[in-house]
Design a protein around this motif. Structure first.
Motif, PDB file in Angstrom:
ATOM      1  N   ARG A  90      57.247  52.765  29.152  1.00 47.40           N
ATOM      2  CA  ARG A  90      56.868  54.182  29.253  1.00 47.40           C
ATOM      3  C   ARG A  90      57.461  54.952  28.076  1.00 47.40           C
ATOM      4  O   ARG A  90      58.645  55.257  28.052  1.00 47.40           O
ATOM      5  N   CYS A  91      56.615  55.194  27.094  1.00 44.29           N
ATOM      6  CA  CYS A  91      57.062  55.876  25.875  1.00 44.29           C
ATOM      7  C   CYS A  91      56.239  57.140  25.672  1.00 44.29           C
ATOM      8  O   CYS A  91      55.103  57.228  26.133  1.00 44.29           O
ATOM      9  N   SER A  92      56.809  58.099  24.957  1.00 44.56           N
ATOM     10  CA  SER A  92      56.069  59.326  24.631  1.00 44.56           C
ATOM     11  C   SER A  92      56.317  59.692  23.185  1.00 44.56           C
ATOM     12  O   SER A  92      57.379  59.398  22.638  1.00 44.56           O
ATOM     13  N   SER A  93      55.299  60.327  22.596  1.00 43.20           N
ATOM     14  CA  SER A  93      55.466  60.817  21.226  1.00 43.20           C
ATOM     15  C   SER A  93      55.974  62.256  21.321  1.00 43.20           C
ATOM     16  O   SER A  93      55.281  63.134  21.816  1.00 43.20           O
ATOM     17  N   LEU A  94      57.208  62.461  20.883  1.00 46.70           N
ATOM     18  CA  LEU A  94      57.787  63.815  20.909  1.00 46.70           C
ATOM     19  C   LEU A  94      57.458  64.515  19.606  1.00 46.70           C
ATOM     20  O   LEU A  94      57.760  63.997  18.520  1.00 46.70           O
ATOM     21  N   THR A  95      56.881  65.688  19.687  1.00 40.83           N
ATOM     22  CA  THR A  95      56.560  66.427  18.456  1.00 40.83           C
ATOM     23  C   THR A  95      57.855  66.958  17.827  1.00 40.83           C
ATOM     24  O   THR A  95      58.857  67.120  18.530  1.00 40.83           O
ATOM     25  N   PRO A  96      57.837  67.270  16.524  1.00 42.44           N
ATOM     26  CA  PRO A  96      59.025  67.860  15.905  1.00 42.44           C
ATOM     27  C   PRO A  96      59.475  69.135  16.624  1.00 42.44           C
ATOM     28  O   PRO A  96      60.672  69.396  16.718  1.00 42.44           O
ATOM     29  N   THR A  97      58.525  69.898  17.165  1.00 37.63           N
ATOM     30  CA  THR A  97      58.900  71.119  17.897  1.00 37.63           C
ATOM     31  C   THR A  97      59.718  70.778  19.144  1.00 37.63           C
ATOM     32  O   THR A  97      60.734  71.418  19.435  1.00 37.63           O
ATOM     33  N   SER A  98      59.272  69.745  19.889  1.00 42.20           N
ATOM     34  CA  SER A  98      60.031  69.330  21.080  1.00 42.20           C
ATOM     35  C   SER A  98      61.399  68.793  20.670  1.00 42.20           C
ATOM     36  O   SER A  98      62.406  69.082  21.319  1.00 42.20           O
ATOM     37  N   ALA A  99      61.425  68.000  19.588  1.00 43.39           N
ATOM     38  CA  ALA A  99      62.703  67.416  19.144  1.00 43.39           C
ATOM     39  C   ALA A  99      63.675  68.530  18.738  1.00 43.39           C
ATOM     40  O   ALA A  99      64.866  68.471  19.053  1.00 43.39           O
ATOM     41  N   ARG A 100      63.133  69.563  18.078  1.00 42.15           N
ATOM     42  CA  ARG A 100      63.986  70.686  17.658  1.00 42.15           C
ATOM     43  C   ARG A 100      64.561  71.407  18.878  1.00 42.15           C
ATOM     44  O   ARG A 100      65.717  71.794  18.904  1.00 42.15           O
ATOM     45  N   HIS A 101      63.722  71.561  19.903  1.00 46.13           N
ATOM     46  CA  HIS A 101      64.199  72.216  21.124  1.00 46.13           C
ATOM     47  C   HIS A 101      65.311  71.392  21.771  1.00 46.13           C
ATOM     48  O   HIS A 101      66.358  71.923  22.166  1.00 46.13           O
ATOM     49  N   LEU A 102      65.092  70.076  21.852  1.00 44.73           N
ATOM     50  CA  LEU A 102      66.115  69.211  22.457  1.00 44.73           C
ATOM     51  C   LEU A 102      67.414  69.274  21.658  1.00 44.73           C
ATOM     52  O   LEU A 102      68.508  69.223  22.220  1.00 44.73           O
ATOM     53  N   MET A 112      46.497  68.981  12.250  1.00 52.46           N
ATOM     54  CA  MET A 112      47.776  68.307  12.057  1.00 52.46           C
ATOM     55  C   MET A 112      48.922  69.145  12.622  1.00 52.46           C
ATOM     56  O   MET A 112      49.813  68.645  13.291  1.00 52.46           O
ATOM     57  N   SER A 113      48.861  70.448  12.367  1.00 54.58           N
ATOM     58  CA  SER A 113      49.965  71.289  12.838  1.00 54.58           C
ATOM     59  C   SER A 113      49.931  71.401  14.364  1.00 54.58           C
ATOM     60  O   SER A 113      50.963  71.487  15.007  1.00 54.58           O
ATOM     61  N   GLN A 114      48.705  71.370  14.964  1.00 58.36           N
ATOM     62  CA  GLN A 114      48.614  71.409  16.429  1.00 58.36           C
ATOM     63  C   GLN A 114      49.242  70.148  17.021  1.00 58.36           C
ATOM     64  O   GLN A 114      49.997  70.202  17.984  1.00 58.36           O
ATOM     65  N   ALA A 115      48.909  68.985  16.404  1.00 63.83           N
ATOM     66  CA  ALA A 115      49.435  67.711  16.920  1.00 63.83           C
ATOM     67  C   ALA A 115      50.956  67.676  16.808  1.00 63.83           C
ATOM     68  O   ALA A 115      51.639  67.113  17.654  1.00 63.83           O
ATOM     69  N   ALA A 116      51.499  68.307  15.755  1.00 62.00           N
ATOM     70  CA  ALA A 116      52.949  68.283  15.554  1.00 62.00           C
ATOM     71  C   ALA A 116      53.646  69.344  16.393  1.00 62.00           C
ATOM     72  O   ALA A 116      54.862  69.427  16.406  1.00 62.00           O
ATOM     73  N   GLY A 117      52.840  70.174  17.074  1.00 60.39           N
ATOM     74  CA  GLY A 117      53.428  71.169  17.968  1.00 60.39           C
ATOM     75  C   GLY A 117      53.899  72.424  17.254  1.00 60.39           C
ATOM     76  O   GLY A 117      54.582  73.246  17.833  1.00 60.39           O
ATOM     77  N   SER A 118      53.531  72.565  15.957  1.00 63.54           N
ATOM     78  CA  SER A 118      54.020  73.748  15.246  1.00 63.54           C
ATOM     79  C   SER A 118      53.074  74.929  15.387  1.00 63.54           C
ATOM     80  O   SER A 118      53.416  76.042  15.015  1.00 63.54           O
ATOM     81  N   GLY A 119      51.857  74.658  15.930  1.00 64.06           N
ATOM     82  CA  GLY A 119      50.950  75.734  16.294  1.00 64.06           C
ATOM     83  C   GLY A 119      50.532  76.650  15.155  1.00 64.06           C
ATOM     84  O   GLY A 119      50.362  77.846  15.348  1.00 64.06           O
TER      85      GLY A 119
END
Ligand SMILES: Cc1cc2nc3c(=O)[nH]c(=O)nc-3n(C[C@H](O)[C@H](O)[C@H](O)COP(=O)(O)OP(=O)(O)OC[C@H]3O[C@@H](n4cnc5c(N)ncnc54)[C@H](O)[C@@H]3O)c2cc1C
Length: 494
Positions: free
Chosen positions: A96-108, A483-490
């Motif tokens: 069970r793996c997930s791709s964490l976007t840079p935005t999520s990683a920054r929040h963590l 690309m920016s949507q996929a990376a979570g930067s919106g």
């Protein structure tokens, strides 16, 4: 002041609410408490569900000086000490793996959890190859060439879900101050009653197995797609089942891994039965997410390793017709693939490396569904993560949406506390609902449409969608936007 912690005077273990002269009898805060007493406990926030969303929310509240004094509790059915101490050898990976976007990683990182995640088990990637299995039309996303789309050219970080939840639990232990009721199922949720010196008629009361009762100023449902909290709040969740299962597995690749020309690429091929994706893990390992029919999923799970591996290699190389034929065979897939590959031209640089192994016990499947709650908030209730929305995994966004919810709800609670509002009132929670509902709705709709568009194996839609994919590939600004949507930067499309 909104938080119980700020509103109370302490007399031994007895707390008196100064603003409303209500008397609450508390037990002192425990960590990893056992649920045995029948004495009621009062909390500012009770979070049901200790998955990625619930643990991130509690960490965010504890890490923020404005909200760190709140009395918070976590209820989780599983034994969390096992998850906190989770460990695997360096060459074994959970399925069970997930791709964490840079935005999520920054929040963590901002809540102090990222440093508790085992980084040697996380694999970032900078390129995505996505193509139509029927027409061959292709779109390439190369962040390394366009690092403006996301910092450091990283599209996402592939992480085992258990690595994330284990890291969050370690951070929570470091922060302390959360009453944790794990191995405890929610038996029942009701409203409190009017008592001689206390009106709790609007306070949710969570009753645990063993009889303990937790009174919540705000009850957070982070309890997954079948959320008991959502049911208690009478919030409808609408959507449909896809009649597809997501088959997952940990794969071993030929060669030395994701080096050289194969450097950190995620591959996804759209087949008429659903997309098949291979995403990089450290070393020469990879995680598989193959959305397919329940019948195909059952066959894949029943195959011996060599035949399963042949099916995965076929999924990225053979035509959908050939693949369908192999799905009907009960055995002999390895031999069939070897023969068919002699007659199938493909460019080895545009597909993933050959799979040579599958880790024992990692082939599993999950039914895929789309669900969206009518609202994320009610009086003294908020929903986050899969309790609020469930999305098709084709864009790897479910867990990331939950992280977006957490950031927004933590901000909402912080605002209520710092402005002297009641953090559980619908009025205080409204901004959370407004901020997250629309954003999640758009993403749910887009992923649903993509799934439907690519489920068509023939007819006029096929050349049309291929034209679209080729056009987007050639169109700089639109591609950048995706690309920016996929990376979570919106980023906005300009
Ligand atoms: C095949 C597949 C691939 C995916 N890939 C990705 C990806 O690449 N990227 C991504 O972002 N997302 C991905 N997702 C989605 C992601 O896994 C989920 O969105 C995420 O795990 C949801 O987290 P959550 O904390 O909201 O809920 P959950 O992880 O479901 O946690 C809910 C928790 O609540 C607890 N609970 C439930 N009921 C009770 C009760 N009555 N009492 C006590 N506790 C209770 C459960 O034990 C559980 O721990 C994928 C999903 C699938 C199926």
């Amino acid at each position: 002041m909104a938080g119980l912690g700020r509103r109370v005077l302490t007399f031994g273990t007895r707390f008196v609410c100064r603003s409303c002269t209500q008397r609450f009898q508390y037990q002192s805060s425990r960590t990893f408490a056992s649920a045995s007493s029948s004495e009621p406990d009062f909390y500012d926030v009770v979070c049901v569900g200790g998955g990625p969303a619930g643990l991130s929310l509690l960490t965010a509240l504890r890490a923020n000086p404005t909200t760190s004094h709140l009395r918070v509790a976590l209820v989780e059915a599983q034994d969390l000490s096992k998850i906190r101490d989770w460990r695997l050898p360096a060459d074994r990976f959970s399925n069970r793996c997930s791709s964490l976007t840079p935005t999520s990683a920054r929040h963590l990182d901002s809540i102090g959890a990222w440093s508790h995640i085992q980084r040697s088990r996380v694999q970032e990637y900078q390129e995505m190859q996505v193509w139509d299995g029927v027409s061959g039309a292709r779109i390439e996303f190369d962040w390394a060439q366009d690092s403006a789309a996301s910092e450091g050219g990283i599209i996402a970080y592939m992480t085992e879900n258990l690595n994330l939840t284990s890291g969050l639990l370690k951070r929570l232990k470091e922060l302390g101050g959360v009453s944790i009721f794990d191995g405890a199922k929610v038996e029942h949720i009701s409203f409190g009653s009017e008592q001689p010196d206390l009106d709790l008629r609007q306070w949710p009361v969570v009753q645990l197995s063993g009889g303990r009762e937790l009174y919540a100023r705000l009850l957070v449902g982070a309890d997954g797609v079948n959320s008991p909290v959502r049911t208690f709040a009478g919030i409808e969740s609408r959507g449909w089942d896809y009649d597809r299962h997501g088959v997952v597995a940990t794969l071993e690749l030929e060669g030395d891994g994701w080096g050289g020309e194969y450097s950190k690429v995620a591959y996804q091929r759209f087949l008429p039965t659903g997309p098949v994706a291979m995403l990089p893990l450290p070393g020469n390992y990879s995680t598989l997410v193959w959305s397919t029919t329940p019948e195909n999923a059952a066959l894949l799970k029943s195959l011996p390793p060599q035949e399963f591996i042949a099916m995965v290699n076929a999924a990225f190389r053979l035509s959908p017709v050939d693949l369908e034929f192999m799905h009907k065979q009960t055995s002999g897939q390895e031999e069939e693939l070897a023969w068919r590959l002699n007659h199938t031209p493909f460019d080895p640089h545009l597909i993933p490396q050959t799979v040579v192994g599958v880790q024992e016990g990692t082939v599993a499947s999950f039914p895929l569904k789309m669900r969206h709650a009518d609202t994320y908030t009610g009086e003294r209730v908020a929903l986050i993560g899969d309790a609020a929305h469930a999305i098709h995994p084709l864009a790897g966004q479910g867990l990331n949406q939950g992280q977006g919810d957490v950031q927004s709800l933590a901000r909402t609670i912080e605002y209520a506390v710092s402005h002297g509002q009641d953090l559980g009132s619908t009025l205080s929670l409204e901004s959370y609902n407004a901020e997250r509902y629309a954003a999640n709705h758009v993403l749910l709709g887009v992923c649903d449409k993509i799934h439907k568009l690519y489920s068509v194996g023939s007819g006029p839609l096929v050349p049309l969608r291929s034209l679209g994919l080729n056009a987007v590939n050639a169109m700089g600004p639109l591609k950048k936007f995706l690309m920016s949507q996929a990376a979570g930067s919106g980023a906005k499309l300009v």
